[in-house]
Design an enzyme around this catalytic site. Structure first.
Site, PDB file in Angstrom:
ATOM      1  N   ASP A 213       0.843  -1.185   0.000  1.00 22.09           N
ATOM      2  CA  ASP A 213       0.000   0.000   0.000  1.00 22.09           C
ATOM      3  C   ASP A 213       0.881   1.239   0.000  1.00 22.09           C
ATOM      4  O   ASP A 213       2.098   1.148   0.150  1.00 22.09           O
ATOM      5  CB  ASP A 213      -0.972  -0.013   1.177  1.00 22.09           C
ATOM      6  CG  ASP A 213      -0.266  -0.073   2.525  1.00 22.09           C
ATOM      7  OD1 ASP A 213       0.944   0.169   2.580  1.00 22.09           O
ATOM      8  OD2 ASP A 213      -0.930  -0.369   3.527  1.00 22.09           O
ATOM      9  N   SER A 214       0.280   2.393  -0.151  1.00 19.45           N
ATOM     10  CA  SER A 214       1.073   3.607  -0.361  1.00 19.45           C
ATOM     11  C   SER A 214       1.525   4.280   0.927  1.00 19.45           C
ATOM     12  O   SER A 214       2.393   5.145   0.902  1.00 19.45           O
ATOM     13  CB  SER A 214       0.255   4.622  -1.163  1.00 19.45           C
ATOM     14  OG  SER A 214      -0.827   5.107  -0.378  1.00 19.45           O
ATOM     15  N   GLY A 215       0.914   3.905   2.040  1.00 18.82           N
ATOM     16  CA  GLY A 215       1.145   4.609   3.294  1.00 18.82           C
ATOM     17  C   GLY A 215       0.097   5.663   3.563  1.00 18.82           C
ATOM     18  O   GLY A 215       0.042   6.235   4.652  1.00 18.82           O
ATOM     19  N   GLY A 216      -0.763   5.925   2.587  1.00 20.38           N
ATOM     20  CA  GLY A 216      -1.761   6.975   2.724  1.00 20.38           C
ATOM     21  C   GLY A 216      -2.746   6.736   3.851  1.00 20.38           C
ATOM     22  O   GLY A 216      -3.065   7.642   4.618  1.00 20.38           O
ATOM     23  N   PHE A 217      -3.234   5.498   3.984  1.00 22.46           N
ATOM     24  CA  PHE A 217      -4.217   5.222   5.026  1.00 22.46           C
ATOM     25  C   PHE A 217      -3.595   5.327   6.414  1.00 22.46           C
ATOM     26  O   PHE A 217      -4.223   5.824   7.348  1.00 22.46           O
ATOM     27  CB  PHE A 217      -4.837   3.836   4.840  1.00 22.46           C
ATOM     28  CG  PHE A 217      -5.883   3.520   5.882  1.00 22.46           C
ATOM     29  CD1 PHE A 217      -7.167   4.025   5.759  1.00 22.46           C
ATOM     30  CD2 PHE A 217      -5.580   2.749   6.992  1.00 22.46           C
ATOM     31  CE1 PHE A 217      -8.132   3.763   6.736  1.00 22.46           C
ATOM     32  CE2 PHE A 217      -6.529   2.477   7.965  1.00 22.46           C
ATOM     33  CZ  PHE A 217      -7.812   2.990   7.828  1.00 22.46           C
TER      34      PHE A 217
ATOM     35  N   GLN B 150     -11.373   7.566  -4.800  1.00 23.55           N
ATOM     36  CA  GLN B 150     -11.842   8.142  -3.541  1.00 23.55           C
ATOM     37  C   GLN B 150     -13.185   8.844  -3.782  1.00 23.55           C
ATOM     38  O   GLN B 150     -13.848   8.585  -4.764  1.00 23.55           O
ATOM     39  CB  GLN B 150     -10.790   9.094  -2.972  1.00 23.55           C
ATOM     40  CG  GLN B 150      -9.558   8.392  -2.404  1.00 23.55           C
ATOM     41  CD  GLN B 150      -9.845   7.642  -1.113  1.00 23.55           C
ATOM     42  OE1 GLN B 150     -10.913   7.754  -0.514  1.00 23.55           O
ATOM     43  NE2 GLN B 150      -8.868   6.857  -0.663  1.00 23.55           N
TER      44      GLN B 150
ATOM     45  N   ASP C 291      -8.255  -7.178   0.896  1.00 25.66           N
ATOM     46  CA  ASP C 291      -7.246  -7.398   1.938  1.00 25.66           C
ATOM     47  C   ASP C 291      -7.801  -6.919   3.257  1.00 25.66           C
ATOM     48  O   ASP C 291      -8.657  -6.018   3.300  1.00 25.66           O
ATOM     49  CB  ASP C 291      -5.951  -6.636   1.640  1.00 25.66           C
ATOM     50  CG  ASP C 291      -6.030  -5.191   2.125  1.00 25.66           C
ATOM     51  OD1 ASP C 291      -5.464  -4.893   3.198  1.00 25.66           O
ATOM     52  OD2 ASP C 291      -6.669  -4.360   1.448  1.00 25.66           O
TER      53      ASP C 291
ATOM     54  N   CYS D 295     -13.312 -28.407   7.803  1.00 26.67           N
ATOM     55  CA  CYS D 295     -12.195 -27.532   7.424  1.00 26.67           C
ATOM     56  C   CYS D 295     -10.947 -28.370   7.177  1.00 26.67           C
ATOM     57  O   CYS D 295     -10.651 -29.307   7.932  1.00 26.67           O
ATOM     58  CB  CYS D 295     -11.933 -26.510   8.529  1.00 26.67           C
ATOM     59  SG  CYS D 295     -10.559 -25.398   8.172  1.00 26.67           S
TER      60      CYS D 295
ATOM     61  N   CYS E 188      -7.807 -27.174   7.186  1.00 26.78           N
ATOM     62  CA  CYS E 188      -6.582 -26.554   7.696  1.00 26.78           C
ATOM     63  C   CYS E 188      -5.868 -27.455   8.690  1.00 26.78           C
ATOM     64  O   CYS E 188      -6.462 -28.372   9.259  1.00 26.78           O
ATOM     65  CB  CYS E 188      -6.890 -25.185   8.331  1.00 26.78           C
ATOM     66  SG  CYS E 188      -7.547 -25.252  10.010  1.00 26.78           S
TER      67      CYS E 188
ATOM     68  N   CYS F  70      -7.563 -27.663  12.252  1.00 21.79           N
ATOM     69  CA  CYS F  70      -8.766 -28.480  12.372  1.00 21.79           C
ATOM     70  C   CYS F  70      -8.490 -29.960  12.154  1.00 21.79           C
ATOM     71  O   CYS F  70      -9.233 -30.817  12.640  1.00 21.79           O
ATOM     72  CB  CYS F  70      -9.829 -27.977  11.388  1.00 21.79           C
ATOM     73  SG  CYS F  70     -10.543 -26.383  11.867  1.00 21.79           S
TER      74      CYS F  70
ATOM     75  N   HIS G  64      -6.218 -21.266  11.086  1.00 22.34           N
ATOM     76  CA  HIS G  64      -7.597 -21.578  10.688  1.00 22.34           C
ATOM     77  C   HIS G  64      -8.253 -20.397   9.970  1.00 22.34           C
ATOM     78  O   HIS G  64      -8.861 -20.569   8.903  1.00 22.34           O
ATOM     79  CB  HIS G  64      -8.443 -21.960  11.903  1.00 22.34           C
ATOM     80  CG  HIS G  64      -9.901 -22.053  11.583  1.00 22.34           C
ATOM     81  ND1 HIS G  64     -10.453 -23.149  10.944  1.00 22.34           N
ATOM     82  CD2 HIS G  64     -10.922 -21.164  11.764  1.00 22.34           C
ATOM     83  CE1 HIS G  64     -11.750 -22.940  10.752  1.00 22.34           C
ATOM     84  NE2 HIS G  64     -12.059 -21.746  11.249  1.00 22.34           N
TER      85      HIS G  64
END
Length: 376
Positions: free
Chosen positions: A96-100, A192, A269, A307, A309, A312, A338
């Site tokens: 990500d850009s760091g903006g958030f 945006q 994400d 499941c 995984c 489980c 899990h």
């Protein structure tokens, strides 16, 4: 924007709903879509090794520009050979850009046309990130997909504030494009416009004209009701380029995956999977399960019966609860395994449903068994 190292192939759309099935081609491999991208904020998915993420079926990992800039620094990662070598991960990486992160530091930052001045949340030191600086950091990190530096509006905010942030995001997107030179890295723009239909549509159109290889949808899942987020997705979908991937940023609950895919989203994400796992909460097909609760003290079933995984297949609810109650780190690792596998497998099932033109049926079955009162 041509990038021979990166492309998106739209394989088909579901006949029932129009949901999209595709593949993102990158220098480090293909990413089937729709896809959930586990978050490795500090070049590591919490409590997981890269080898374990591969075994879980992860196809791409997201890392955080802001945090990696603060420590260990992009120069060190560059000397290590880039993020892939540094974290021993040979599949795609998105940064990500760091903006958030800068947006979340409201009390510590000042936004100007040039960029953002802020103080590190670690030691209070003065820092500055501009569109150009963000590009420099991400190019040194060497991710397959980099995100343009944007301005995220809070929820709620007035129309004027949202419009100013949107136009600045567009100007910064142009600066990112001009400064970005790495040929083996794709740069995504970010739509945006907060929660105003006219602004969202304007932003989608403007960024489409800039011809990025892909598009993030930012500024959602920041506290607004879910129906508002879904409405914004519906408004912009007709204006998002069909031949480019669409990435809904920061969204990670199972119902949001279903509704996002229904509205044309290809990539998701969120840190939710590992964050709630460390607190003793896990995903199931029927809704969340708080494994720390006393009712599971003598429950010798797996977290979920069908499941596949590692957790489980080997451990009971009672054992995992015991580990969590005594503060054993293995408990958090087992719940994380899990939850990550649950979301990765969910996307595998969604892709299969789209392939077979039955995503509408999948969505109906999901809500028939999923208890929304036990949602996130």
């Amino acid at each position: 924007m041509s990038n021979k190292n990166f492309s998106f192939e739209l394989i088909k759309t579901d006949k029932q709903t129009g949901a999209r099935l595709g593949v993102v081609h990158t220098p480090h491999g293909d990413i089937p879509t729709p896809i959930y991208m586990p978050v490795g904020t500090q070049a590591c998915v919490k409590a997981m090794t890269s080898h374990e993420m591969d075994e879980l079926g992860a196809k791409i990992i997201l890392s955080n520009t802001y945090h990696l800039h603060l420590r260990p620094g992009e120069d060190l990662i560059d000397r290590a050979g880039g993020l892939h070598d540094f974290m021993c991960w040979d599949k795609p990486v998105l940064t990500d850009s760091g903006g958030f992160q800068v947006f979340s530091l409201a009390a510590l930052r000042k936004i100007t046309e040039e960029g953002v001045s802020f103080r590190s949340h670690l030691d209070g030191s003065k820092r500055f990130i501009s569109p150009e600086v963000s590009m420099d950091i991400q190019q040194k990190l060497g991710s397959d997909i980099a995100m343009a530096f944007d301005v995220c509006s809070a929820y709620p905010c007035d129309h004027r504030t949202a419009e100013e942030a949107m136009h600045r995001t567009h100007r910064w997107a142009e600066r990112c494009k001009q400064h970005h030179t790495r040929k083996d890295q794709a740069l995504f723009g970010i739509v945006q416009g907060a929660f105003y239909k006219d602004l969202r549509i304007e932003s989608a159109k403007t960024l489409a004209d800039m011809d990025f290889p892909g598009y993030g949808i930012g500024g959602l899942s920041v506290g607004e009701p879910k129906p508002v987020m879904y409405e914004m997705l519906e408004e912009i979908e007709p204006f998002m380029p069909k031949e480019k991937p669409r990435y809904l940023m920061g969204v990670g609950s199972p119902d949001c995956f279903v509704e996002g895919v229904l509205r044309g989203v290809d990539m998701f994400d969120c840190v939710l999977a590992t964050r709630i796992a460390r607190n003793g909460t896990v995903f199931t097909r029927h809704g969340r399960l708080v494994i720390r609760n006393a009712e599971y003290a003598e429950d010798f079933r797996p977290l979920e019966d069908d499941c596949d995984c590692y957790t489980c297949r080997h451990y009971s609810r009672a054992y995992i609860r015991h580990l969590l109650k005594v503060g054993e780190i293995t408990g958090a690792r087992l719940t994380s395994i899990h939850n990550l596998r649950f979301l990765i497998r969910m996307m595998e099932d969604i892709r299969q449903a789209i392939l077979e033109d039955r995503f509408g049926d999948y969505r109906k079955e999901f809500y028939e068994r999923y208890d929304m009162t036990r949602n996130f």
